[in-house]
Design an enzyme around this catalytic site. Structure first.
Site, short mmCIF file in Angstrom:
data_model
loop_
_atom_site.label_atom_id
_atom_site.label_comp_id
_atom_site.label_asym_id
_atom_site.label_seq_id
_atom_site.Cartn_x
_atom_site.Cartn_y
_atom_site.Cartn_z
CB SER A 59 16.43 13.26 -25.92
OG SER A 59 16.50 14.53 -26.53
CE LYS A 96 20.31 15.62 -25.24
NZ LYS A 96 19.31 14.52 -25.32
#
Length: 814
Positions: free
Chosen positions: A657, A700
Site C-alpha cells: 500500500s 489511514k
C-alpha cells in the site's frame, strides 16, 4: 493530466436516513426469524442436513464471531424438532463372554425403565428366593435327598460290618478312619495272642481282613460318585425351585417388553443365569451345596449382582425430536466414551457398569456440532472422530491401553451403530489446510457452508438490520433502540465491512456494540437507546483501546518520531500504515525517503536488505522499479542507484500500500521537485503507473487527520487515496466535518501522474510526438537528470585523452 478535485463530504460517509424506517423503536418490530446475509451458507446447511448419504457431513467456515454457531444451531434445532426421537442405548452383561458386554437399543424412554425394573427384580429376588428355599416343602425334599444318600452310605458300611462279623473280624470306627481286627469269643485279640496262633490261622485271618479292606476301599471309592449324584440332585432341586419361583416374575417383565426381541433374549439369559447361580441370593449359610463343599469366597452384594444391572448409555426419555449436541471439550474420551476403573487389592478393575458415554453416543440419531480447532488440539480426538464416521459405529477403545500406558482388565464392548450428522466449525484457513493435507477430510466432510463476511447495503438490508437489533435486544434483555440509534448502528456496520455499500455480518461486533450502548443508556437513565448512546459507545471503544495510538501520536508531536505536516521536502513523503492490535486497528503516518546516485539501474529496498521487509512489500518495490525502467529507460540505460526506506521503522514492513508513496518519493528525488508534507499518501501501483485499491483506507485517513488535528489544522492538509477506494469510505463524523469546513482534504487518485502533480504543484508532463517531455515538467526533469547521470557514467567508462594517445604511440613504436 488534470489534478483531481477533493472529495465532497457526501462521498466520505454514506449516511443512513432514519426517515426510511416506519418504527419509533425496535420494540415495534417483529422478531427476525431468518439469518440475514447468509443465504449461501444456509442453503449449504439445508442441503448437508437433508442429504442422508455417507460422508455428507458439514464444515461451517468463516471467521470467529460471524455467527456460525448461532446460525447452525438455529437451523439444526428447527430441523431436529421435526424428526423422530432416536432409541435409547444401554450396555448389558454378556453371560457367555463377560469381557464383551452387549449393546442393547430400546425405544426412547425404555432404557431407564428397564434399568429400574432390573433393580427392582434383583431386590425382589433377594426376598423371594430365600423364602422359597427356607420353606418346609423345599427342606423336606432336600432332606429326603440327603437322607437317601446317607442311607446308601450307612447300608454299605453295615453290609461290610455284617460280613466281617461272619468271619469273626471286628469292624472298628476310629478317629482316623475305619479298621479291622480279629475276634475270639467276640473279643478283639491282642497282638501277642495273634502271634500265638498257628501260621495257617494267621494266614487265613490276614486273607479275610484283606478282602474286607478291599470291600471298604470299594465303598470309599464310591463316596465321591455318590457325592456328585447328591450335588446334582440338589442342584436340580434348587433349579426347579428357582424356576418355579422366578418364572412368574420374568413372565410379567416379558409381557411389559413384548415386541422388543432383544430385551426378551436378555431376560431369558438373566433367568438362566439366576437359576445357575441361585446360591448368590441365598448366602453361604443357607446354600445346600456350599455347606457340603466347604463354602466359597464371598463377594459383596454390589459386585455379586452387578451383572444384572443395566448401564444406560443414552437416555432420550426427556428428548423431543432428534438431539442437537455441542461439545466445548472434545477430548478423545469425551468424544468416544470411556471405561472407568476402580482399585481392588492394588489392581485396577473394570466391568460393563463402568462404561461411560461420549458425545457421539448422546448425538447418535441427531446432530453433533464441534469446533474443528479444538478437536485437532486434543490428542487422538480427530483420528477417533474420523474412524467412527468411516466405520459408522462407536467402538469404545481405551486410549491408555491402546498405547500401553497402563495394564488393566480390558473390556471389548459391542460397537454401537452410529447415525449422526457432524458439523465442524472453523476458519477458512483451517478448512483449506485440512482439505489439502488430510486425504480423509474430503471424503467425510463433503459439504462446505461458507459464511459471508458482509452483505449488500440497501433499504431491505437496513430493515433486516433493524429487526436484528430488535431481536437481539429482546433475546438479551437490552433496552430497545430508536430509529436514529439504529441508523448509526447500520453506519457502523458499513464501517466494519470496510465498504459504504456493504454491511458487516460479524454479529459478535454488532452485538457487543448493542450491549455497550444499552449500558450507556442505562447510565444516562434513558429507557430507549439513542444515537448519542451508540456514539458514546464507539468513542469509549476508541478510548479504551487507544493507549498505543496516543503514545505514537505524542512521540510524533514531540519530534521523537519525525513526521512533517507542513512545508515541502525533496525525496520525502508521508506514507500511511495500519496497525492491528487485537480487534482494534488504527492508522499512523510513516516517513518514507528516497535518495538517488550514479549507479547501474538498481532500486534498493533497504527494508528488504536487512530482512525487515515482507515479500509483498518487496514485490511493490520491484513493480515501481519496473515502472521507472519502462517510462524512462526504454531506449537508454538507467544509470542510477536509488534507495528507499521507512525511516524510524524498527519492526517488519509488509504490504504494497506504500508503493505509490515510494514511487512519488523517487520521482521527487530524481526531479528535484519538493513534495508537500501536508499531504499523506496511500495506494499501490502497477507497472503502468495506475494507482490500485488498498485496505484500511478509513483508518489511514483518520490516523493522519488525528495527527494534523493535534498539531493544528492549517487547511492545506489532506490525504491522497486510490480512486478505487472511494466507495469504501465510512469516515468518522469529525473528519467529515473538517472536510466540510475546508480544513482537510481527501483526493482520489487514478494515476501516478495525477498524484505527483498534486504533491509537487508541477505538471507531470505529457510526451509529444517525438516522446519528449516538457522541460519543466516532472517527467522532463527526471529525463534530464537521468541523461546527466548517463553522461557521467559514459565519462567514467571512457579513458582520459592523454592515456589514450600514449597507448597509440606505444603501439606504433614497440
Amino acid at each position: 493530466m488534470a489534478i483531481p478535485s477533493p472529495l465532497t463530504p457526501g462521498q466520505l460517509r454514506r449516511l443512513c436516513d432514519p426517515a426510511q424506517f416506519q418504527f419509533e423503536t425496535t420494540a415495534d418490530l417483529p422478531v427476525l426469524e431468518t439469518i440475514i446475509g447468509q443465504e449461501r451458507a444456509v442453503e449449504s446447511i439445508r442441503f448437508g442436513v437433508g442429504i442422508q448419504h455417507s460422508g455428507f457431513n458439514l464444515f461451517a467456515l468463516g471467521p470467529n464471531g460471524i455467527g456460525k454457531y448461532t446460525a447452525v444451531q438455529q437451523y439444526l434445532q428447527q430441523k431436529a424438532a421435526q424428526q423422530p426421537t432416536p432409541d435409547d442405548w444401554c450396555y448389558i452383561f454378556n453371560f457367555e463372554q463377560p469381557h464383551k458386554p452387549h449393546a442393547l437399543n430400546l425405544p426412547a424412554g425404555h432404557a431407564a425403565q428397564l434399568r429400574a425394573d432390573m433393580q427392582q427384580l434383583v431386590e425382589d429376588l433377594g426376598t423371594v428366593l430365600p423364602s422359597a428355599f427356607s420353606s418346609d416343602e423345599y427342606q423336606k425334599q432336600k432332606k429326603a435327598i440327603e437322607e437317601e444318600f446317607k442311607q446308601r452310605e450307612i447300608q454299605a458300611l453295615d453290609d461290610l460290618k455284617a460280613k466281617s462279623q461272619e468271619n469273626d473280624i471286628a469292624f472298628i470306627r476310629t478317629p482316623s478312619g475305619f479298621a479291622f481286627a480279629p475276634l475270639k469269643n467276640r473279643e478283639v485279640i491282642s497282638p501277642e495272642e495273634f502271634m500265638k496262633l498257628s501260621a495257617t490261622e494267621q494266614k487265613e485271618i490276614e486273607t479275610q481282613i484283606q478282602e474286607l479292606q478291599e470291600g471298604l476301599q470299594g465303598i470309599m471309592s464310591q463316596l465321591p460318585h455318590w457325592q456328585r449324584e447328591l450335588q446334582k440332585q440338589l442342584k436340580d432341586l434348587n433349579a426347579n425351585v428357582a424356576i418355579f419361583t422366578i418364572t412368574p416374575m420374568f413372565n410379567e417383565l416379558r409381557q411389559k417388553y413384548e415386541g422388543m426381541d432383544a430385551v426378551l433374549v436378555y431376560l431369558t439369559a438373566v433367568q438362566n443365569d439366576i437359576v445357575k447361580t441361585v446360591d448368590d441370593f441365598l448366602g453361604s449359610e443357607e446354600s445346600p451345596l456350599a455347606s457340603m463343599m466347604g463354602g466359597r469366597d464371598k463377594e459383596n452384594s454390589s459386585q455379586r449382582f452387578s451383572r444384572y444391572q443395566v448401564n444406560v448409555i443414552v437416555d432420550n426419555s426427556q428428548t423431543s425430536g432428534a438431539p442437537v449436541v455441542y461439545e466445548d471439550q472434545p477430548a478423545y474420551n469425551n468424544l468416544i466414551g470411556r471405561a472407568e476403573h476402580v482399585s481392588q487389592m492394588g489392581t485396577l478393575f473394570t466391568d460393563f457398569t463402568l462404561i461411560k458415554p461420549g458425545i457421539l453416543h448422546r448425538a447418535n440419531g441427531g446432530y453433533l456440532m464441534l469446533d474443528a480447532r479444538k478437536v485437532l488440539l486434543q490428542p487422538y480426538a480427530w483420528e477417533g472422530l474420523k474412524h467412527a464416521l468411516r466405520a459408522q459405529e462407536i467402538r469404545l477403545e481405551s486410549l491408555a491401553q491402546s498405547i500401553s500406558l497402563i495394564s488393566t482388565v480390558s473390556l471389548e464392548p459391542e460397537p454401537i451403530p452410529l447415525d449422526v450428522k457432524v458439523v465442524l466449525m472453523g476458519d477458512r484457513e483451517l478448512y483449506y489446510l485440512l482439505h489439502q493435507h488430510d486425504p480423509d477430510f474430503a471424503e467425510l466432510f463433503k459439504v462446505a457452508a461458507d459464511f459471508e463476511d458482509e452483505m449488500v447495503r440497501d433499504d431491505a438490508s437496513n430493515q433486516s438490520y433493524a429487526q436484528l437489533i430488535g431481536t437481539l435486544a429482546r433475546k438479551e434483555a437490552l433496552r430497545h433502540f430508536d430509529k436514529e440509534a439504529v441508523a448509526l448502528v447500520i453506519e457502523h456496520g458499513a464501517r466494519l465491512a470496510g465498504d459504504a455499500g456493504k454491511l458487516s455480518t460479524h454479529m459478535q461486533s454488532v452485538s457487543d456494540l448493542l450491549r455497550e450502548a444499552s449500558y450507556w443508556a442505562g447510565e444516562a437513565q434513558r429507557e430507549v437507546v439513542s444515537r448519542a448512546d451508540v456514539q458514546h459507545s464507539l468513542e469509549a471503544q476508541l478510548y479504551r483501546n487507544g493507549r498505543i495510538r496516543e503514545r505514537i501520536q505524542e512521540a510524533i508531536l514531540e519530534d521523537t518520531i519525525l513526521i512533517d505536516t507542513q512545508g515541502a521536502v525533496v525525496g520525502q513523503i508521508n506514507g500511511l500504515a495500519v496497525y492491528m492490535l487485537g480487534t482494534y486497528s488504527f492508522g499512523r503516518p510513516s516517513r518514507i525517503t528516497a535518495r538517488v546516485r550514479l549507479g547501474k539501474g538498481e532500486v534498493i529496498d533497504i527494508e528488504r536488505q536487512v530482512e525487515m521487509g515482507g515479500p509483498i512489500h518487496s514485490k511493490g518495490v520491484l513493480i515501481l522499479a519496473s515502472f521507472l525502467g519502462a517510462r524512462y529507460a526504454a531506449e537508454r540505460p538507467l544509470s542510477l542507484t536509488a534507495s528507499l526506506v521507512f525511516e524510524q521503522s524498527y519492526s517488519g514492513v509488509d504490504g504494497d500500500s506504500a508503493s505509490s508513496a515510494e514511487l512519488y518519493a523517487l520521482l521527487s528525488a530524481l526531479s528535484g521537485a519538493p513534495i508537500r508534507q501536508s499531504l499523506a499518501v496511500t495506494g499501490s501501483v502497477n507497472q503502468y503507473g495506475q494507482v490500485q485499491a488498498i485496505g484500511g483506507v478509513n483508518e489511514k485517513i483518520e490516523g493522519f487527520y488525528d495527527l494534523c488535528h493535534a498539531g493544528g489544522l492549517a487547511g492545506s492538509q489532506g490525504v491522497l487515496i486510490p480512486a478505487a477506494n472511494v466507495k469504501h469510505l465510512m469516515l468518522r463524523p469529525d473528519v467529515v466535518d473538517a472536510v466540510s469546513n475546508g480544513r482537510f482534504h481527501i483526493y482520489p487518485i487514478n494515476h501516478i501522474d495525477e498524484g505527483i502533480e498534486l504533491l509537487t504543484g508541477i505538471p507531470a508532463g505529457e510526451p509529444d510526438e517525438t516522446g519528449a517531455y516538457p522541460a519543466e515538467s516532472i517527467n522532463g526533469r527526471v529525463v534530464s537528470h537521468l541523461d546527466k547521470l548517463a553522461e557521467k557514467q559514459r565519462a567514467f567508462a571512457s579513458p582520459p585523452a592523454e592515456v589514450s594517445q600514449q597507448k597509440q604511440e606505444e603501439s606504433k613504436n614497440p
